[in-house]
Design a protein around this motif. Structure first.
Motif, PDB file in Angstrom:
ATOM      1  N   LEU A   1      -0.483  -0.669 -10.921  1.00 25.98           N
ATOM      2  CA  LEU A   1      -0.195  -2.023 -10.443  1.00 25.98           C
ATOM      3  C   LEU A   1       0.510  -1.979  -9.094  1.00 25.98           C
ATOM      4  O   LEU A   1       0.154  -2.733  -8.169  1.00 25.98           O
ATOM      5  N   ILE A   2       1.515  -1.100  -8.953  1.00 26.37           N
ATOM      6  CA  ILE A   2       2.205  -0.978  -7.671  1.00 26.37           C
ATOM      7  C   ILE A   2       1.226  -0.537  -6.588  1.00 26.37           C
ATOM      8  O   ILE A   2       1.278  -1.003  -5.447  1.00 26.37           O
ATOM      9  N   PHE A   3       0.318   0.361  -6.943  1.00 28.77           N
ATOM     10  CA  PHE A   3      -0.689   0.854  -6.006  1.00 28.77           C
ATOM     11  C   PHE A   3      -1.559  -0.294  -5.494  1.00 28.77           C
ATOM     12  O   PHE A   3      -1.793  -0.423  -4.283  1.00 28.77           O
ATOM     13  N   VAL A   4      -2.024  -1.134  -6.392  1.00 27.08           N
ATOM     14  CA  VAL A   4      -2.871  -2.263  -6.000  1.00 27.08           C
ATOM     15  C   VAL A   4      -2.074  -3.270  -5.167  1.00 27.08           C
ATOM     16  O   VAL A   4      -2.594  -3.844  -4.196  1.00 27.08           O
ATOM     17  N   LEU A   5      -0.812  -3.500  -5.533  1.00 28.11           N
ATOM     18  CA  LEU A   5       0.030  -4.390  -4.736  1.00 28.11           C
ATOM     19  C   LEU A   5       0.203  -3.854  -3.315  1.00 28.11           C
ATOM     20  O   LEU A   5       0.188  -4.620  -2.346  1.00 28.11           O
TER      21      LEU A   5
ATOM     22  N   ILE B   1      -1.952  -2.016  -1.704  1.00 25.92           N
ATOM     23  CA  ILE B   1      -3.220  -2.236  -1.007  1.00 25.92           C
ATOM     24  C   ILE B   1      -3.289  -3.663  -0.466  1.00 25.92           C
ATOM     25  O   ILE B   1      -3.600  -3.889   0.711  1.00 25.92           O
ATOM     26  N   ALA B   2      -2.976  -4.629  -1.333  1.00 26.02           N
ATOM     27  CA  ALA B   2      -3.013  -6.030  -0.909  1.00 26.02           C
ATOM     28  C   ALA B   2      -1.988  -6.292   0.182  1.00 26.02           C
ATOM     29  O   ALA B   2      -2.257  -7.020   1.155  1.00 26.02           O
ATOM     30  N   ASN B   3      -0.799  -5.704   0.038  1.00 28.97           N
ATOM     31  CA  ASN B   3       0.260  -5.880   1.024  1.00 28.97           C
ATOM     32  C   ASN B   3      -0.168  -5.361   2.387  1.00 28.97           C
ATOM     33  O   ASN B   3       0.025  -6.018   3.416  1.00 28.97           O
ATOM     34  N   SER B   4      -0.770  -4.183   2.399  1.00 24.16           N
ATOM     35  CA  SER B   4      -1.196  -3.581   3.661  1.00 24.16           C
ATOM     36  C   SER B   4      -2.341  -4.353   4.295  1.00 24.16           C
ATOM     37  O   SER B   4      -2.365  -4.563   5.517  1.00 24.16           O
ATOM     38  N   ILE B   5      -3.305  -4.780   3.486  1.00 24.28           N
ATOM     39  CA  ILE B   5      -4.432  -5.546   4.030  1.00 24.28           C
ATOM     40  C   ILE B   5      -3.941  -6.804   4.733  1.00 24.28           C
ATOM     41  O   ILE B   5      -4.356  -7.120   5.849  1.00 24.28           O
ATOM     42  N   ASP B   6      -3.034  -7.536   4.082  1.00 22.02           N
ATOM     43  CA  ASP B   6      -2.562  -8.789   4.667  1.00 22.02           C
ATOM     44  C   ASP B   6      -1.666  -8.565   5.877  1.00 22.02           C
ATOM     45  O   ASP B   6      -1.490  -9.469   6.693  1.00 22.02           O
ATOM     46  N   ARG B   7      -1.103  -7.365   6.001  1.00 20.03           N
ATOM     47  CA  ARG B   7      -0.275  -7.060   7.159  1.00 20.03           C
ATOM     48  C   ARG B   7      -1.111  -6.661   8.369  1.00 20.03           C
ATOM     49  O   ARG B   7      -0.794  -7.022   9.496  1.00 20.03           O
ATOM     50  N   VAL B   8      -2.184  -5.890   8.136  1.00 18.33           N
ATOM     51  CA  VAL B   8      -2.910  -5.276   9.261  1.00 18.33           C
ATOM     52  C   VAL B   8      -4.280  -5.892   9.528  1.00 18.33           C
ATOM     53  O   VAL B   8      -4.932  -5.504  10.499  1.00 18.33           O
ATOM     54  N   ASN B   9      -4.717  -6.851   8.689  1.00 12.54           N
ATOM     55  CA  ASN B   9      -6.045  -7.411   8.952  1.00 12.54           C
ATOM     56  C   ASN B   9      -6.098  -8.183  10.270  1.00 12.54           C
ATOM     57  O   ASN B   9      -7.172  -8.484  10.785  1.00 12.54           O
ATOM     58  N   VAL B  10      -4.921  -8.452  10.849  1.00 12.32           N
ATOM     59  CA  VAL B  10      -4.900  -9.079  12.174  1.00 12.32           C
ATOM     60  C   VAL B  10      -5.548  -8.170  13.217  1.00 12.32           C
ATOM     61  O   VAL B  10      -6.075  -8.657  14.233  1.00 12.32           O
ATOM     62  N   SER B  11      -5.541  -6.848  12.982  1.00 15.65           N
ATOM     63  CA  SER B  11      -6.162  -5.930  13.945  1.00 15.65           C
ATOM     64  C   SER B  11      -7.669  -6.125  14.004  1.00 15.65           C
ATOM     65  O   SER B  11      -8.287  -5.903  15.053  1.00 15.65           O
ATOM     66  N   PHE B  12      -8.270  -6.533  12.897  1.00 25.55           N
ATOM     67  CA  PHE B  12      -9.712  -6.817  12.880  1.00 25.55           C
ATOM     68  C   PHE B  12      -9.981  -8.256  13.333  1.00 25.55           C
ATOM     69  O   PHE B  12     -10.963  -8.506  14.034  1.00 25.55           O
TER      70      PHE B  12
ATOM     71  N   ILE C   1      -1.992   2.649   1.574  1.00 21.13           N
ATOM     72  CA  ILE C   1      -2.194   2.131   2.925  1.00 21.13           C
ATOM     73  C   ILE C   1      -3.527   2.616   3.484  1.00 21.13           C
ATOM     74  O   ILE C   1      -4.295   1.846   4.068  1.00 21.13           O
ATOM     75  N   ALA C   2      -3.810   3.923   3.274  1.00 21.56           N
ATOM     76  CA  ALA C   2      -5.095   4.454   3.727  1.00 21.56           C
ATOM     77  C   ALA C   2      -6.251   3.786   2.989  1.00 21.56           C
ATOM     78  O   ALA C   2      -7.257   3.408   3.597  1.00 21.56           O
ATOM     79  N   VAL C   3      -6.098   3.642   1.675  1.00 18.47           N
ATOM     80  CA  VAL C   3      -7.147   3.001   0.881  1.00 18.47           C
ATOM     81  C   VAL C   3      -7.355   1.557   1.334  1.00 18.47           C
ATOM     82  O   VAL C   3      -8.491   1.059   1.385  1.00 18.47           O
ATOM     83  N   SER C   4      -6.253   0.886   1.665  1.00 23.03           N
ATOM     84  CA  SER C   4      -6.364  -0.515   2.079  1.00 23.03           C
ATOM     85  C   SER C   4      -7.220  -0.657   3.334  1.00 23.03           C
ATOM     86  O   SER C   4      -7.940  -1.650   3.496  1.00 23.03           O
ATOM     87  N   ILE C   5      -7.144   0.335   4.221  1.00 22.38           N
ATOM     88  CA  ILE C   5      -7.956   0.265   5.438  1.00 22.38           C
ATOM     89  C   ILE C   5      -9.395   0.678   5.151  1.00 22.38           C
ATOM     90  O   ILE C   5     -10.337   0.086   5.689  1.00 22.38           O
ATOM     91  N   VAL C   6      -9.556   1.693   4.284  1.00 21.76           N
ATOM     92  CA  VAL C   6     -10.913   2.090   3.903  1.00 21.76           C
ATOM     93  C   VAL C   6     -11.643   0.918   3.239  1.00 21.76           C
ATOM     94  O   VAL C   6     -12.834   0.691   3.475  1.00 21.76           O
ATOM     95  N   ILE C   7     -10.927   0.168   2.414  1.00 20.91           N
ATOM     96  CA  ILE C   7     -11.520  -1.010   1.762  1.00 20.91           C
ATOM     97  C   ILE C   7     -11.496  -2.222   2.688  1.00 20.91           C
ATOM     98  O   ILE C   7     -12.478  -2.936   2.857  1.00 20.91           O
TER      99      ILE C   7
ATOM    100  N   PRO D   1      -3.295 -11.495  -3.308  1.00 16.79           N
ATOM    101  CA  PRO D   1      -1.923 -11.239  -3.765  1.00 16.79           C
ATOM    102  C   PRO D   1      -1.317 -12.382  -4.570  1.00 16.79           C
ATOM    103  O   PRO D   1      -0.384 -12.145  -5.350  1.00 16.79           O
ATOM    104  N   VAL D   2      -1.815 -13.592  -4.404  1.00 21.46           N
ATOM    105  CA  VAL D   2      -1.326 -14.691  -5.234  1.00 21.46           C
ATOM    106  C   VAL D   2      -1.653 -14.417  -6.703  1.00 21.46           C
ATOM    107  O   VAL D   2      -0.789 -14.549  -7.592  1.00 21.46           O
ATOM    108  N   LEU D   3      -2.878 -14.002  -6.972  1.00 20.71           N
ATOM    109  CA  LEU D   3      -3.283 -13.676  -8.341  1.00 20.71           C
ATOM    110  C   LEU D   3      -2.534 -12.445  -8.849  1.00 20.71           C
ATOM    111  O   LEU D   3      -2.108 -12.397 -10.013  1.00 20.71           O
ATOM    112  N   LEU D   4      -2.343 -11.448  -7.990  1.00 21.28           N
ATOM    113  CA  LEU D   4      -1.614 -10.245  -8.391  1.00 21.28           C
ATOM    114  C   LEU D   4      -0.156 -10.562  -8.712  1.00 21.28           C
ATOM    115  O   LEU D   4       0.429  -9.983  -9.633  1.00 21.28           O
ATOM    116  N   GLY D   5       0.441 -11.486  -7.965  1.00 18.49           N
ATOM    117  CA  GLY D   5       1.826 -11.861  -8.230  1.00 18.49           C
ATOM    118  C   GLY D   5       1.982 -12.509  -9.586  1.00 18.49           C
ATOM    119  O   GLY D   5       2.947 -12.225 -10.318  1.00 18.49           O
TER     120      GLY D   5
END
Length: 432
Positions: A18-22, A24-35, A147-153, A185-189
């Motif tokens: 669960l922490i791992f998935v959180l 991933i979601a945390n990192s995606i929402d932080r860095v998706n601005v780069s895309f 974090i790496a997985v979040s970018i790969v996904i 992350p809303v659903l994960l929370g």
């Protein structure tokens, strides 16, 4: 009766995914601005300095509220803190779709940073009250692997969302990307509030014997037989430790390197090629897949050898050489290979780093101490994007950016080695 190893496997499989998935979601929402920047910067007329300043605004609030949130989690429990935090940052990430001007960009990034503040130190504190020391490198490495997985996904997902939804309902693809990825992350929370136990004593899936043995082991580690004067027992004393400052400096360097790549790599690939947004996202994701493997291997080797320092210092040096080499050789396959080497080093170092402060910070000060290191380290998130944006806009090149990051990484590795080697030498002398 289960063995201690079997109990730990049970614990790890119950709480770490669960922490791992959180993460991933945390990192995606932080860095998706780069895309998003591949479309957003052109559409809204954002210069590299505007983009860099906006990226950095996230870290202003992120830094200001880390320690208060971490200490709040100790008071009310991790489950409530993580659950509400995840819901809040999901809503904030969705709000990024409303950006139309630089001011709105800055404000919404600030709000996102506020809602994500404390997430990393709270999870580290959570692990410190669940996971015995000898398992921590492989467990905390999951955070950086995530974090790496979040970018790969997240990279191909973000690229696909931006291209497949472009102009849908009159909205640009980057806006739909923020909306879609912010809902997760809303659903994960909500699930976290239902599922996550605060401590071993609250775990209904552990037997009474398993709880008592695990709690006894954790308490013996947090209260060693050494005198109280030799233990870290308060946050002020923790902050006054040279080792804590060295860890903060090293984490600053590693974070600077990682965020420098994360927030600017898609634009660098776009600048050097004629690829479409989805293809750029794929090429930006591949290095992080390799880095994720390096994280896992380095963490396992660190646990097997019970050695932390050189499993951080040497990969950091490799990361610096790889980043510098990526712009020193001819553009193309060789430069991309050196970039892979750089990210292998950065990922491997980050995977083991947190096992170093977790080895010497114990008791009540642990939550605040972890937050302090993360706060100081993540100043890189505030400083780095602005400096890199200035370098990029002033020179029009990414080469000087890579050299700058390489120097910062080498200084971080040197600082950690100089601070921690005397302690290792003292421990070796005592063991003779």
């Amino acid at each position: 009766m289960r063995t201690d190893a079997e109990v730990m496997n049970k614990v790890i499989w119950r709480i770490v995914p669960l922490i791992f998935v959180l993460f991933i979601a945390n990192s995606i929402d932080r860095v998706n601005v780069s895309f998003a920047a591949l479309q957003m910067n052109t559409e809204l007329g954002f210069s590299p300095r505007i983009y860099g300043f906006g990226v950095g605004m996230f870290f202003v609030s992120y830094l200001l509220f880390q320690i208060p949130v971490a200490l709040f989690a100790k008071r009310v429990g991790v489950r409530l803190c993580l659950g509400l935090m995840s819901i809040a940052w999901g809503l904030s990430a969705t709000g990024m779709a409303l950006v139309h001007s630089p001011t709105e960009f800055y404000v919404l990034r600030f709000i996102l940073g506020l809602t994500e503040a404390g997430f990393a130190p709270v999870t580290l504190y959570f692990y410190s009250i669940w996971i015995p020391a000898r398992y921590r490198a492989r467990v905390t490495s999951k955070n950086t692997i995530a974090i790496a997985v979040s970018i790969v996904i997240g990279a191909p997902l973000s690229g696909w969302l931006m291209t497949s939804t472009h102009t849908l309902g009159g909205l640009s693809g980057w806006r739909w990307m923020f909306i879609a990825e912010g809902c997760v992350p809303v659903l994960l929370g909500l699930f976290t509030l239902y599922y996550l136990p605060n401590s071993p004593r609250e775990a209904k899936w552990l037997s009474a014997d398993e709880k008592s043995r695990l709690v006894a082991q954790l308490e013996s580690e947090s209260a060693p037989g050494a005198s109280a004067a030799e233990r870290v027992s308060s946050l002020p004393r923790t902050v006054g430790s040279v080792r804590v400052w060295a860890c903060a400096g090293a984490w600053f360097a590693l974070t600077m390197g990682v965020y420098g790549v994360i927030f600017w790599l898609p634009q660098a690939i776009k600048h050097l090629s004629n690829f479409g947004d989805f293809t750029v996202a794929i090429f930006a994701a591949i290095p992080w897949f390799v880095a994720g493997i390096a994280m896992w291997l380095n963490a396992r080797h660190s646990d097997r050898r019970a050695e932390r320092l050189w499993h951080v210092v040497l990969p950091t040096v490799i990361g610096a050489l790889g980043l510098a080499g990526s712009v020193s050789v001819a553009a193309g396959a060789m430069g991309y290979a050196m970039l892979l080497l750089g990210l292998i080093g950065l990922g491997a170092a980050q995977a083991v780093f947190w096992a170093i402060p977790m080895d010497f910070m114990k008791g009540a000060a642990a939550a605040g101490g972890f937050a302090f290191i993360n706060l100081c380290g993540n100043l890189a998130g505030l400083v780095g994007p602005n400096v890199i944006g200035w370098i990029r806009q002033s020179t029009g090149s990414f080469s000087n950016v890579a050299y700058f990051l390489a120097v910062v990484l080498l200084l971080g590795a040197l600082l950690l080695a100089v601070a921690m080697l005397p302690r290792r030498a003292g421990m070796a002398a005592q063991s003779r």
